[in-house]
Design a protein around this motif. Structure first.
Motif, mmCIF file in Angstrom:
data_model
loop_
_atom_site.group_PDB
_atom_site.id
_atom_site.type_symbol
_atom_site.label_atom_id
_atom_site.label_comp_id
_atom_site.label_asym_id
_atom_site.label_seq_id
_atom_site.Cartn_x
_atom_site.Cartn_y
_atom_site.Cartn_z
ATOM 1 N N PHE A 135 47.531 65.096 51.623
ATOM 2 C CA PHE A 135 48.911 64.687 51.875
ATOM 3 C C PHE A 135 48.954 63.318 52.545
ATOM 4 N N VAL A 146 59.401 69.318 54.048
ATOM 5 C CA VAL A 146 57.982 69.675 53.970
ATOM 6 C C VAL A 146 57.828 71.090 54.515
ATOM 7 N N TYR A 181 50.262 70.466 47.661
ATOM 8 C CA TYR A 181 49.033 69.917 48.219
ATOM 9 C C TYR A 181 48.187 71.088 48.706
ATOM 10 N N GLU A 208 62.763 63.982 53.808
ATOM 11 C CA GLU A 208 62.185 64.828 52.769
ATOM 12 C C GLU A 208 61.690 66.122 53.405
ATOM 13 N N LYS A 252 56.278 68.985 45.039
ATOM 14 C CA LYS A 252 54.879 68.576 44.970
ATOM 15 C C LYS A 252 54.037 69.495 45.851
ATOM 16 N N ASP A 273 60.780 69.863 48.812
ATOM 17 C CA ASP A 273 60.195 68.637 48.247
ATOM 18 C C ASP A 273 58.673 68.681 48.240
ATOM 19 N N HIS A 274 58.072 69.119 49.348
ATOM 20 C CA HIS A 274 56.613 69.098 49.496
ATOM 21 C C HIS A 274 56.134 70.425 50.071
#
Length: 327
Positions: free
Chosen positions: A10, A49, A4, A47, A2, A87-88
């Motif tokens: 976020f 980041v 941002y 997760e 994903k 993941d992010h």
């Protein structure tokens, strides 16, 4: 993965495992760090980041310095980070105000307040905050106060990043595509729009797609002839949300040229690709050109006839390269 486009987009996570950096090229050195990040997140059921910045901090902090040359443009970097299993991805606008945060403000407001960091995976030489005064020591000093842990990436891995980045740039400038691609872990590429040229290539039997690289700070390899793979792609318009990869690409083999066309006019740099067995109209399309092998340096010829003869020999060398590698 994903994506941002701003920290404000976020929503802080319950168990964020974070690393920070520009990750230009996402090369083999970076990939070791990303592997550590994934393993650390898996161990604590968190997760991953990755916090990065756009534009590059040097462009904001030192606008007078035009020496920055990046290995990967924005879309190329996002594509590689998605492949790395992050993941992010937070791509926060880098501004003067952002750069003026004190180290504690950076930790409290960004890492904790905006991301929800529970663990940060970072190198010994990482600098952040106003005048780059924040360091690993600050992260360790504030860890108990703000309730996160710190995992230090081994110094050797950090050195591998610097060594890889330097060797990639040096190799590309010399035309040493083999070395550059080895340190990248994938073929170096240029992405841009096909624009109209003067049609000279068509008149001499070698029609070319003229490439406009829109990222002005992209590193351009040595002038010369290359074996290349080309694909027509849809330009990315990356917004907040899941990353959607480019659809499977139809690869077209070809012969690439970077140079000033000294035999013709010698004015201005051209990036051109002669595509084998291809005659469709692709003006205005975006193409990605992967550089696979260096054939020769650019040079001046006494006549157009001599240039055409050399191009025929170049073509045979490029075709021989594909014959060798396709088997």
């Amino acid at each position: 993965m994903k994506i941002y486009r701003n920290l404000e987009d976020f929503i802080p996570l319950d168990n964020a495992v974070v690393t920070i950096g520009t990750f230009d090229g996402v090369h083999v050195g970076h990939q070791k760090i990303l592997s550590t990040l994934r393993e650390s997140a898996k161990a604590c059921k968190g997760e991953t980041v990755l916090l990065t910045f756009f534009p590059h901090p040097r462009l904001i902090l030192h606008p007078e310095d035009d020496s920055l040359r990046i290995i990967s443009d924005f879309d190329e970097k996002v594509h590689r980070l998605a492949d790395a299993g992050i993941d992010h991805l937070i791509i926060t606008p880098f501004t003067r105000d952002f750069s003026n945060l004190s180290p504690e403000e950076y930790i409290r407001e960004v890492l904790i307040g905006k991301i929800g960091t529970k663990k940060i995976v970072i190198g010994y030489d990482h600098r952040f905050g106003k005048d780059r005064t924040g360091s690993l020591k600050d992260l360790l000093d504030y860890a108990d106060i703000y309730g996160y842990s710190v995992e230090q990436i081994p110094e050797q891995d950090i050195n591998d990043v610097a060594v890889s980045s330097t060797k990639i740039r040096e190799a590309l400038i010399k035309g040493d595509i083999d070395t550059a691609n080895t340190y990248l872990g994938y073929p170096f590429q240029l992405t841009g729009k096909v624009i109209r040229g003067d049609q000279l290539g068509r008149r001499i039997g070698y029609p070319t797609a003229n490439l406009l690289v829109q990222e002005s700070h992209k590193l351009i390899p040595a002038y010369g002839i290359y074996a290349v793979e080309t694909a027509i792609i849809e330009p990315a318009h990356i917004e907040t949300g899941p990353y959607i990869a480019h659809p499977p690409e139809h690869v077209i083999y070809g012969m690439g040229y970077i140079g000033t066309r000294p035999t013709v006019d010698g004015v201005g740099r051209s990036i051109e690709v002669h595509l084998f067995d291809f005659n469709s109209d692709i003006y205005g399309k975006t193409i990605r050109v992967k550089f696979l092998d260096f054939i020769r340096h650019d040079r001046w010829f006494e006549s157009m006839e001599e240039l055409i003869q050399q191009m025929k020999m170049d073509e045979q060398q490029v075709l021989a390269f594909f014959d060798r590698t396709s088997g």
